[in-house]
Design an enzyme around this catalytic site. Structure first.
Site, PDB file in Angstrom:
ATOM      1  N   CYS A   4       0.845  -1.201   0.000  1.00 14.17           N
ATOM      2  CA  CYS A   4       0.000   0.000   0.000  1.00 14.17           C
ATOM      3  C   CYS A   4       0.879   1.250   0.000  1.00 14.17           C
ATOM      4  O   CYS A   4       1.702   1.452   0.903  1.00 14.17           O
ATOM      5  CB  CYS A   4      -0.915  -0.003   1.214  1.00 14.17           C
ATOM      6  SG  CYS A   4      -1.807   1.550   1.416  1.00 14.17           S
ATOM      7  N   ASP A  30      -0.635  16.679  -1.135  1.00 13.65           N
ATOM      8  CA  ASP A  30      -0.850  15.886  -2.345  1.00 13.65           C
ATOM      9  C   ASP A  30       0.239  16.214  -3.362  1.00 13.65           C
ATOM     10  O   ASP A  30       0.616  17.381  -3.553  1.00 13.65           O
ATOM     11  CB  ASP A  30      -2.238  16.183  -2.936  1.00 13.65           C
ATOM     12  CG  ASP A  30      -2.679  15.126  -3.923  1.00 13.65           C
ATOM     13  OD1 ASP A  30      -3.619  14.381  -3.621  1.00 13.65           O
ATOM     14  OD2 ASP A  30      -2.064  15.043  -5.014  1.00 13.65           O
ATOM     15  N   HIS A  46      -4.500   0.865   8.285  1.00 18.92           N
ATOM     16  CA  HIS A  46      -4.924   0.620   6.908  1.00 18.92           C
ATOM     17  C   HIS A  46      -6.402   0.238   6.875  1.00 18.92           C
ATOM     18  O   HIS A  46      -6.793  -0.833   7.334  1.00 18.92           O
ATOM     19  CB  HIS A  46      -4.096  -0.487   6.248  1.00 18.92           C
ATOM     20  CG  HIS A  46      -4.514  -0.725   4.829  1.00 18.92           C
ATOM     21  ND1 HIS A  46      -3.993  -0.030   3.771  1.00 18.92           N
ATOM     22  CD2 HIS A  46      -5.468  -1.543   4.310  1.00 18.92           C
ATOM     23  CE1 HIS A  46      -4.578  -0.417   2.653  1.00 18.92           C
ATOM     24  NE2 HIS A  46      -5.487  -1.332   2.954  1.00 18.92           N
ATOM     25  N   ASN A  86     -13.052   9.981  -2.147  1.00 18.64           N
ATOM     26  CA  ASN A  86     -13.408   9.159  -3.289  1.00 18.64           C
ATOM     27  C   ASN A  86     -13.430   7.708  -2.827  1.00 18.64           C
ATOM     28  O   ASN A  86     -12.475   7.251  -2.188  1.00 18.64           O
ATOM     29  CB  ASN A  86     -12.390   9.332  -4.420  1.00 18.64           C
ATOM     30  CG  ASN A  86     -12.344  10.763  -4.937  1.00 18.64           C
ATOM     31  OD1 ASN A  86     -13.373  11.415  -5.035  1.00 18.64           O
ATOM     32  ND2 ASN A  86     -11.154  11.252  -5.248  1.00 18.64           N
ATOM     33  N   HIS A  97      -6.226   3.233   0.216  1.00 21.63           N
ATOM     34  CA  HIS A  97      -6.039   3.454   1.659  1.00 21.63           C
ATOM     35  C   HIS A  97      -6.882   4.685   1.960  1.00 21.63           C
ATOM     36  O   HIS A  97      -6.627   5.755   1.375  1.00 21.63           O
ATOM     37  CB  HIS A  97      -4.552   3.662   1.975  1.00 21.63           C
ATOM     38  CG  HIS A  97      -4.239   3.905   3.429  1.00 21.63           C
ATOM     39  ND1 HIS A  97      -3.314   3.151   4.143  1.00 21.63           N
ATOM     40  CD2 HIS A  97      -4.706   4.825   4.304  1.00 21.63           C
ATOM     41  CE1 HIS A  97      -3.243   3.603   5.391  1.00 21.63           C
ATOM     42  NE2 HIS A  97      -4.078   4.633   5.504  1.00 21.63           N
ATOM     43  N   HIS A  99      -8.576   7.973   2.625  1.00 16.60           N
ATOM     44  CA  HIS A  99      -7.989   9.303   2.795  1.00 16.60           C
ATOM     45  C   HIS A  99      -9.022  10.356   2.468  1.00 16.60           C
ATOM     46  O   HIS A  99      -9.941  10.125   1.671  1.00 16.60           O
ATOM     47  CB  HIS A  99      -6.746   9.485   1.913  1.00 16.60           C
ATOM     48  CG  HIS A  99      -6.969   9.192   0.468  1.00 16.60           C
ATOM     49  ND1 HIS A  99      -6.981   7.910  -0.041  1.00 16.60           N
ATOM     50  CD2 HIS A  99      -7.200  10.015  -0.589  1.00 16.60           C
ATOM     51  CE1 HIS A  99      -7.206   7.959  -1.348  1.00 16.60           C
ATOM     52  NE2 HIS A  99      -7.352   9.229  -1.704  1.00 16.60           N
ATOM     53  N   HIS A 101      -9.348  14.264   1.117  1.00 21.73           N
ATOM     54  CA  HIS A 101      -8.695  15.410   0.483  1.00 21.73           C
ATOM     55  C   HIS A 101      -9.183  16.671   1.189  1.00 21.73           C
ATOM     56  O   HIS A 101     -10.401  16.929   1.231  1.00 21.73           O
ATOM     57  CB  HIS A 101      -9.088  15.507  -1.002  1.00 21.73           C
ATOM     58  CG  HIS A 101      -8.672  14.332  -1.836  1.00 21.73           C
ATOM     59  ND1 HIS A 101      -7.590  14.370  -2.688  1.00 21.73           N
ATOM     60  CD2 HIS A 101      -9.206  13.090  -1.959  1.00 21.73           C
ATOM     61  CE1 HIS A 101      -7.473  13.209  -3.309  1.00 21.73           C
ATOM     62  NE2 HIS A 101      -8.441  12.414  -2.883  1.00 21.73           N
TER      63      HIS A 101
END
Ligand code: 5GP
Ligand code: ZN
Length: 113
Positions: A4, A30, A46, A86, A97, A99, A101
């Site tokens: 990952c 990012d 994870h 997403n 994994h 996350h 934004h």
């Protein structure tokens, strides 16, 4: 998770521009920013995606949102910001994994919702 990308970033095996870390959360800029501030906020644990969140791991998600509030304040996003997740192929998730934004630093335009 050995394969990952974000687990490797969290472990420090792959470099990143870290902006925040605590026992539960790791946040970094990012690599392909879509706004002046574009930070990825991830649980250290994870969890593949939003659909894998459940009563046993939701603390890690709550900690991400606590971190988001702190990071947004540190980044000076006093006028607001956007948080996006997403999920899965149809949701456009490319790194499996979980996350969030954190986007800001500009008045964000077009919305999906
Ligand atoms: P997703 O499409 O899964 O919601 O978001 C994945 C994000 O990870 C993308 O915005 C992409 O630019 C970012 N990303 C992919 N690889 C790396 C990397 O190696 N380092 C950093 N800092 N960001 C990455
Ligand atoms: Zn991972």
């Amino acid at each position: 998770m050995d394969d990952c990308l974000f687990c490797k970033i969290i472990a420090g095996d792959i470099p990143s521009t870290k902006v925040y870390e605590d026992d539960y959360v790791f946040a970094f800029r990012d690599i392909n920013p879509q706004a002046p501030v574009h930070i990825l906020v991830t649980p250290k644990k994870h969890i593949c995606c939003a659909r894998a969140v459940n009563a046993d791991n939701s603390l890690h998600v709550a900690k991400c949102f606590e971190a988001i509030a702190k990071i947004a304040k540190d980044e000076g996003l006093d006028n607001g910001y956007r948080v996006i997740n997403n999920c899965g192929e149809d949701g456009g998730q490319t790194v499996m994994h979980l996350h969030f934004h954190l986007l800001g630093g500009v008045k964000l335009g077009e919305k999906v919702i």
